[in-house]
Design a protein around this motif. Structure first.
Motif, PDB file in Angstrom:
ATOM      1  N   TYR A  32       0.726  -1.190   0.109  1.00 45.32           N
ATOM      2  CA  TYR A  32      -0.298   0.214  -0.048  1.00 45.32           C
ATOM      3  C   TYR A  32       0.918   1.071   0.113  1.00 45.32           C
ATOM      4  O   TYR A  32       1.708   1.458   0.865  1.00 45.32           O
ATOM      5  CB  TYR A  32      -0.971  -0.150   1.269  1.00 45.32           C
ATOM      6  CG  TYR A  32      -1.876   1.031   1.304  1.00 45.32           C
ATOM      7  CD1 TYR A  32      -3.154   1.004   0.572  1.00 45.32           C
ATOM      8  CD2 TYR A  32      -1.637   2.104   2.168  1.00 45.32           C
ATOM      9  CE1 TYR A  32      -3.937   2.228   0.720  1.00 45.32           C
ATOM     10  CE2 TYR A  32      -2.245   3.487   2.222  1.00 45.32           C
ATOM     11  CZ  TYR A  32      -3.531   3.414   1.763  1.00 45.32           C
ATOM     12  OH  TYR A  32      -4.453   4.413   1.491  1.00 45.32           O
ATOM     13  N   ASN A  33       0.614   2.106  -1.114  1.00 43.78           N
ATOM     14  CA  ASN A  33       1.587   3.435  -1.262  1.00 43.78           C
ATOM     15  C   ASN A  33       3.193   2.738  -1.293  1.00 43.78           C
ATOM     16  O   ASN A  33       4.026   3.593  -0.695  1.00 43.78           O
ATOM     17  CB  ASN A  33       1.539   4.142   0.006  1.00 43.78           C
ATOM     18  CG  ASN A  33       0.154   5.012  -0.060  1.00 43.78           C
ATOM     19  OD1 ASN A  33      -0.555   5.103  -1.031  1.00 43.78           O
ATOM     20  ND2 ASN A  33      -0.101   5.667   1.043  1.00 43.78           N
ATOM     21  N   LYS A  35       4.695   0.327   0.114  1.00 43.07           N
ATOM     22  CA  LYS A  35       5.095  -0.310   1.473  1.00 43.07           C
ATOM     23  C   LYS A  35       4.246  -1.515   1.655  1.00 43.07           C
ATOM     24  O   LYS A  35       3.078  -1.410   1.357  1.00 43.07           O
ATOM     25  CB  LYS A  35       4.807   0.826   2.558  1.00 43.07           C
ATOM     26  CG  LYS A  35       5.818   1.954   2.257  1.00 43.07           C
ATOM     27  CD  LYS A  35       5.668   2.991   3.476  1.00 43.07           C
ATOM     28  CE  LYS A  35       6.275   4.293   3.146  1.00 43.07           C
ATOM     29  NZ  LYS A  35       5.857   5.365   4.342  1.00 43.07           N
ATOM     30  N   ASP A  53      -0.550   1.377  13.866  1.00 47.52           N
ATOM     31  CA  ASP A  53      -1.032   2.709  13.249  1.00 47.52           C
ATOM     32  C   ASP A  53      -0.857   2.854  11.791  1.00 47.52           C
ATOM     33  O   ASP A  53       0.104   2.384  11.193  1.00 47.52           O
ATOM     34  CB  ASP A  53      -0.107   4.014  13.736  1.00 47.52           C
ATOM     35  CG  ASP A  53      -0.608   5.388  13.398  1.00 47.52           C
ATOM     36  OD1 ASP A  53      -1.689   5.374  13.267  1.00 47.52           O
ATOM     37  OD2 ASP A  53       0.490   6.063  13.413  1.00 47.52           O
ATOM     38  N   GLY A  54      -2.201   3.018  11.155  1.00 52.26           N
ATOM     39  CA  GLY A  54      -2.209   2.945   9.788  1.00 52.26           C
ATOM     40  C   GLY A  54      -3.343   3.139   9.056  1.00 52.26           C
ATOM     41  O   GLY A  54      -4.502   3.017   9.945  1.00 52.26           O
ATOM     42  N   VAL A  55      -3.811   3.194   7.681  1.00 51.43           N
ATOM     43  CA  VAL A  55      -4.971   3.196   7.189  1.00 51.43           C
ATOM     44  C   VAL A  55      -5.629   1.842   7.107  1.00 51.43           C
ATOM     45  O   VAL A  55      -5.123   0.931   6.610  1.00 51.43           O
ATOM     46  CB  VAL A  55      -4.695   3.843   5.742  1.00 51.43           C
ATOM     47  CG1 VAL A  55      -6.008   3.884   4.991  1.00 51.43           C
ATOM     48  CG2 VAL A  55      -4.008   5.022   5.779  1.00 51.43           C
ATOM     49  N   TYR A  56      -6.764   1.873   7.649  1.00 51.78           N
ATOM     50  CA  TYR A  56      -7.519   0.452   7.900  1.00 51.78           C
ATOM     51  C   TYR A  56      -8.042   0.096   6.318  1.00 51.78           C
ATOM     52  O   TYR A  56      -8.593   0.754   5.766  1.00 51.78           O
ATOM     53  CB  TYR A  56      -8.721   0.561   8.665  1.00 51.78           C
ATOM     54  CG  TYR A  56      -9.710  -0.760   8.805  1.00 51.78           C
ATOM     55  CD1 TYR A  56      -9.144  -1.691   9.627  1.00 51.78           C
ATOM     56  CD2 TYR A  56     -10.804  -0.848   8.409  1.00 51.78           C
ATOM     57  CE1 TYR A  56      -9.864  -2.994   9.735  1.00 51.78           C
ATOM     58  CE2 TYR A  56     -11.696  -2.103   8.368  1.00 51.78           C
ATOM     59  CZ  TYR A  56     -11.053  -3.101   8.888  1.00 51.78           C
ATOM     60  OH  TYR A  56     -11.719  -4.177   9.121  1.00 51.78           O
ATOM     61  N   TYR A  77      -3.999  -3.318   7.325  1.00 51.70           N
ATOM     62  CA  TYR A  77      -3.697  -1.787   7.565  1.00 51.70           C
ATOM     63  C   TYR A  77      -2.697  -1.426   6.444  1.00 51.70           C
ATOM     64  O   TYR A  77      -1.765  -2.239   6.235  1.00 51.70           O
ATOM     65  CB  TYR A  77      -3.073  -1.290   8.815  1.00 51.70           C
ATOM     66  CG  TYR A  77      -3.910  -1.452   9.945  1.00 51.70           C
ATOM     67  CD1 TYR A  77      -4.960  -0.479  10.321  1.00 51.70           C
ATOM     68  CD2 TYR A  77      -4.340  -2.617  10.502  1.00 51.70           C
ATOM     69  CE1 TYR A  77      -5.918  -0.542  11.187  1.00 51.70           C
ATOM     70  CE2 TYR A  77      -5.094  -2.922  11.556  1.00 51.70           C
ATOM     71  CZ  TYR A  77      -6.068  -1.645  11.970  1.00 51.70           C
ATOM     72  OH  TYR A  77      -7.062  -1.962  12.882  1.00 51.70           O
ATOM     73  N   GLY A  78      -2.423  -0.136   5.872  1.00 51.96           N
ATOM     74  CA  GLY A  78      -1.677   0.468   5.111  1.00 51.96           C
ATOM     75  C   GLY A  78      -0.799   1.426   5.722  1.00 51.96           C
ATOM     76  O   GLY A  78      -1.234   2.212   6.717  1.00 51.96           O
ATOM     77  N   GLN A  79       0.534   1.422   5.530  1.00 53.69           N
ATOM     78  CA  GLN A  79       1.529   2.185   6.065  1.00 53.69           C
ATOM     79  C   GLN A  79       1.334   3.656   5.215  1.00 53.69           C
ATOM     80  O   GLN A  79       0.965   3.780   4.085  1.00 53.69           O
ATOM     81  CB  GLN A  79       2.885   1.828   5.959  1.00 53.69           C
ATOM     82  CG  GLN A  79       3.198   0.467   6.512  1.00 53.69           C
ATOM     83  CD  GLN A  79       4.682   0.127   6.549  1.00 53.69           C
ATOM     84  OE1 GLN A  79       5.489   0.993   6.798  1.00 53.69           O
ATOM     85  NE2 GLN A  79       4.689  -1.121   6.036  1.00 53.69           N
ATOM     86  N   ARG A  80       1.629   4.902   6.143  1.00 53.07           N
ATOM     87  CA  ARG A  80       1.071   6.012   5.404  1.00 53.07           C
ATOM     88  C   ARG A  80       2.599   6.604   5.006  1.00 53.07           C
ATOM     89  O   ARG A  80       3.550   6.310   5.318  1.00 53.07           O
ATOM     90  CB  ARG A  80       0.889   6.990   6.595  1.00 53.07           C
ATOM     91  CG  ARG A  80      -0.586   6.627   7.237  1.00 53.07           C
ATOM     92  CD  ARG A  80      -1.076   7.482   8.334  1.00 53.07           C
ATOM     93  NE  ARG A  80      -2.286   6.915   9.007  1.00 53.07           N
ATOM     94  CZ  ARG A  80      -3.286   7.439   9.557  1.00 53.07           C
ATOM     95  NH1 ARG A  80      -3.290   8.693   9.647  1.00 53.07           N
ATOM     96  NH2 ARG A  80      -3.945   6.718  10.067  1.00 53.07           N
TER      97      ARG A  80
END
Length: 80
Positions: A32-33, A35, A53-56, A77-80
């Motif tokens: 995701y992005n 990563k 901590d990330g985007v669900y 989750y995706g890393q920001r």
């Protein structure tokens, strides 16, 4: 007979429309992005159980081995 066929066609089209709008939950090896995705599991066999901590992105379900009953899940989750 015609009513049964029509009913099946209607149900099939409703199911395909309802699933088409939902994005698929990435697999545990996707990115995701650019990563790797992070995961949080409800059962130790699913991996880490600590908060992330990330985007669900969604939830994947699995049956833990050696457990007679129960359904466990892995939140992705995706890393920001």
């Amino acid at each position: 007979m015609k009513h049964i066929v029509r009913t099946l066609l209607v149900l099939t089209s409703i199911a395909s429309v309802s699933c088409a709008g939902r994005p698929a939950v990435p697999s545990l090896t996707q990115t995701y992005n650019g990563k790797p995705v992070l995961t949080r599991a409800s059962h130790p066999q699913g991996g880490s159980m600590s908060p992330v901590d990330g985007v669900y992105l969604g939830r994947r379900y699995f049956h833990p081995q050696g457990v007679k009953t129960g359904l466990a899940w892995i939140d992705v989750y995706g890393q920001r």
